[in-house]
Design an enzyme around this catalytic site. Structure first.
Site, short mmCIF file in Angstrom:
data_model
loop_
_atom_site.label_atom_id
_atom_site.label_comp_id
_atom_site.label_asym_id
_atom_site.label_seq_id
_atom_site.Cartn_x
_atom_site.Cartn_y
_atom_site.Cartn_z
N ASP A 1 2.57 9.03 -1.53
CA ASP A 1 2.31 8.23 -2.48
C ASP A 1 0.74 7.92 -2.55
O ASP A 1 0.02 7.79 -1.52
CB ASP A 1 2.73 6.85 -2.11
CG ASP A 1 2.68 5.59 -2.97
OD1 ASP A 1 2.85 5.82 -4.15
OD2 ASP A 1 2.00 4.72 -2.22
N THR B 1 -0.03 6.53 -9.36
CA THR B 1 -1.29 6.13 -8.55
C THR B 1 -1.97 7.63 -8.64
O THR B 1 -3.07 7.54 -8.09
CB THR B 1 -0.94 5.64 -7.45
OG1 THR B 1 0.05 6.34 -6.80
CG2 THR B 1 -0.79 4.13 -7.52
N THR B 2 -1.25 8.70 -8.16
CA THR B 2 -1.94 9.92 -8.07
C THR B 2 -2.39 10.50 -9.35
O THR B 2 -3.61 11.00 -9.40
CB THR B 2 -0.59 10.93 -7.63
OG1 THR B 2 -0.01 10.41 -6.55
CG2 THR B 2 -1.42 12.25 -7.32
N ASP C 1 8.57 2.08 -6.00
CA ASP C 1 7.64 2.62 -7.39
C ASP C 1 9.00 2.77 -8.31
O ASP C 1 8.73 2.53 -9.31
CB ASP C 1 7.51 3.91 -6.98
CG ASP C 1 5.97 4.06 -6.25
OD1 ASP C 1 5.50 3.12 -6.26
OD2 ASP C 1 5.46 5.36 -6.06
#
Length: 586
Positions: free
Chosen positions: A87, A120-121, A443
């Site tokens: 994550d 988020t990545t 998520d």
């Protein structure tokens, strides 16, 4: 050569200046130190290039964690704990960074996580790529504000392209929603139990979502065969749907058992045993009373001294205490509840009265758990026993049962009618596994929540990014002047997502990206203004139509990713001076 008067004067002036610099007593002094000697300072282009390389380093850390073929990162924290995750936000949270620009990049993923919970990545990779592509402009002495203007114009165009690509959905269409959540979880560790996780995320979010305020109303259209259209209000902040996952969807992690044993309870559970051994441990259709007052004798607020001269007075005092507790219990028993739950203590005497009346009591429950109980069972939390009313009773719970899991006793309140709160029970081999599953589930639930808020989807697998890229390149032809370079560069930066997906699959990156680009360009020329859903299949690396593969992402996540990455790149580019030094002690 005869000198003019002006030349002679200039020469004399320069000699005087030299002389005055040579002698400290003259007008010229040595170099003036404004900043502290220990202060390090980088200015101008050097600072910008240092910032760009810092951003590149951060985006390289998590580049391999994008897509279904992603790698995991193992991080050791200073206390010796181990975190294993892919994550983006979790990785960067644990990494200790000293460079200020890298720190602000890490903040991006945190903001993304808090705002939409997914992507988020992608946001870090995109922001890093935007800065990497700005490097040649900085080296060619193009002013940062010009680059920033180009980037901002490109951002407006990109958002318009996203709108064109988007697809409206009905939240109650389980098939499409399942595919959507799968594309979020598919890249995570728990993808083996995909169906289970997806079902749990959907169930949990739809359980806790409730309508309030004036917001998008779903009007059924008879012509659409029972489908629906959303009517949006002018102000999005008065939205009707409220989904509070953090407060009302509690995750209980219990080591042991199989991951397939995970489930979302239609009700809730907490880790408490009954206060008295003789109390009932299984009640069907219980009447539940929730309190946040103690069921024991009131102690004085501050220290209280009582002087007793007579022995009878001592007995009277004890009797008064007992009567006070008995009175409270009788007030409660009068309403015939089956279960009494309080956030404070329950004295032994009160337990005795409750056990005699056949009431099960729980004490010292957390405030948050009590709020969840109220939402699930329809009870109202009462502050004083003399104010209890019949309407405060919770009657929506179907079954109460005490169960032992491992060494602990848990109270289960299940089969609630239309509960607006739930408990997600996670089982798994070890603590690390449970923590990773919890992160993945979080998520997935955020993804569902975003779609409940804004029911629009975009194709995944880099299809959206490539469509934006082609659109910006074509629109860039019409941009005049120096802004054209940065404008087109944003389009090129967008390609980093399909490129990274292909890279993580292990297929030929150049061939895949070129083919994908060609397909999107052909579609753009043939049918401009229509969505093109061709992207990279993250598992095989083949180029496929995302609609047939069923990989969709929430519109809000994508929009947030693009906006955040471009805006942060603009902010970092405008930094032209980095001053760092030791602070004064004292």
């Amino acid at each position: 050569v005869p000198k003019s008067v002006a030349d002679v004067e200039a020469e004399a002036n320069s000699k005087a200046a030299m002389a005055s610099m040579a002698h400290p007593g003259g007008q010229g002094m040595g170099p003036v130190m404004v900043l502290n000697a220990k202060t390090q300072r980088e200015t101008g282009r050097r600072a910008q290039l240092a910032n760009i390389s810092a951003a590149r380093a951060v985006s390289d850390i998590i580049r391999t964690t994008l897509g279904p073929r992603s790698m995991l990162k193992m991080l050791l924290d200073p206390m010796g704990g181990v975190v294993i995750t892919n994550d983006g936000n979790c990785i960067l949270r644990e990494v200790d960074v000293s460079q200020p620009t890298a720190k602000s990049m890490i903040e991006l993923s945190r903001a993304q996580d808090e705002e939409v919970g997914d992507g988020t990545t992608s946001v870090i990779i995109l922001a890093g790529e935007m800065l990497i592509l700005a490097e040649p402009f900085v080296r060619n002495n193009l002013h940062p504000t010009v680059i920033v203007q180009g980037y901002n114009r490109a951002l407006q165009e990109a958002l318009a392209i996203l709108e064109q690509q988007s697809l409206r959905v009905d939240v109650r269409d389980t098939d499409l929603m399942t595919k959507l959540v799968q594309s979020s979880i598919g890249t995570k560790f728990s993808s083996r139990w995909n169906d289970k996780m997806v079902e749990m995320a959907l169930q949990a979010v739809l359980t806790v979502s409730r309508t309030s305020g004036t917001g998008p109303t779903l009007a059924a259209d008879a012509e659409a065969g029972g489908g629906g259209t959303y009517h949006y209000p002018a102000n999005p902040y008065t939205q009707r749907t409220e989904v509070d996952i953090k407060r009302y969807a509690k995750v209980e992690k219990i080591p042991g058992g199989e991951i397939s044993d995970c489930k979302v309870l239609k009700g809730l559970m907490f880790n408490k045993d009954v206060t008295h051994s003789k109390m009932r441990r299984r009640i069907e259709k219980p009447r539940i009373l929730l309190l946040d007052s103690p069921l024991e004798y009131k102690k004085g607020e501050s220290q209280t001294n009582v002087e007793i001269t007579n022995t009878d007075d001592w007995n009277t005092m004890l009797k008064m205490e007992e009567e006070y507790v008995e009175n409270m219990c009788m007030e409660i028993i009068a309403f015939k509840p089956d279960i009494v739950v309080t956030e404070k203590g329950v004295s032994d005497l009160a337990q005795h009265y409750f056990a005699k009346a056949g009431i099960t009591a729980f004490r010292r429950l957390r405030k948050t758990d009590n709020n969840r109980m109220a939402r699930a069972t329809g009870a109202t939390i009462v502050s004083r026993t003399d104010e209890i009313q019949e309407s405060d009773m919770g009657t929506r719970c179907g079954l109460f049962e005490m169960r032992k899991i491992g060494e602990e006793w848990f109270a289960f309140f299940e089969e609630c009618e239309d509960p607006k709160a739930c408990t997600i029970l996670l089982r798994g081999g070890s603590k690390d596994v449970l923590n990773e599953i919890e992160r993945n589930l979080q998520d997935a639930m955020q993804v569902v929540r975003n779609v409940v808020y804004e029911p629009k989807l975009l194709p995944g697998g880099g299809a959206t990014e490539m469509a934006v890229s082609i659109g910006l390149r074509r629109a860039g032809m019409k941009v005049e002047g120096v802004q054209q370079g940065p404008y087109v560069a944003v389009g090129e930066a967008m390609e980093v997502i399909p490129r990274t997906l292909a890279q993580n699959c292990g297929v030929s990156v150049i061939r895949t990206v070129t083919e994908l680009r060609a397909k999107h360009a052909a579609h753009y020329d043939e049918k401009p203004g229509t969505p093109c859903n061709v992207g990279v299949d993250g598992t095989t690396g083949a180029i496929t139509d995302m609609e047939t593969l069923g990989i969709w992402e929430p519109f809000s996540v994508k929009r947030q990713t693009v906006v955040t990455s471009i805006e942060s790149a603009c902010m970092i580019l405008r930094i032209d001076d980095v001053v760092s030094g030791s602070r004064k002690q004292g």
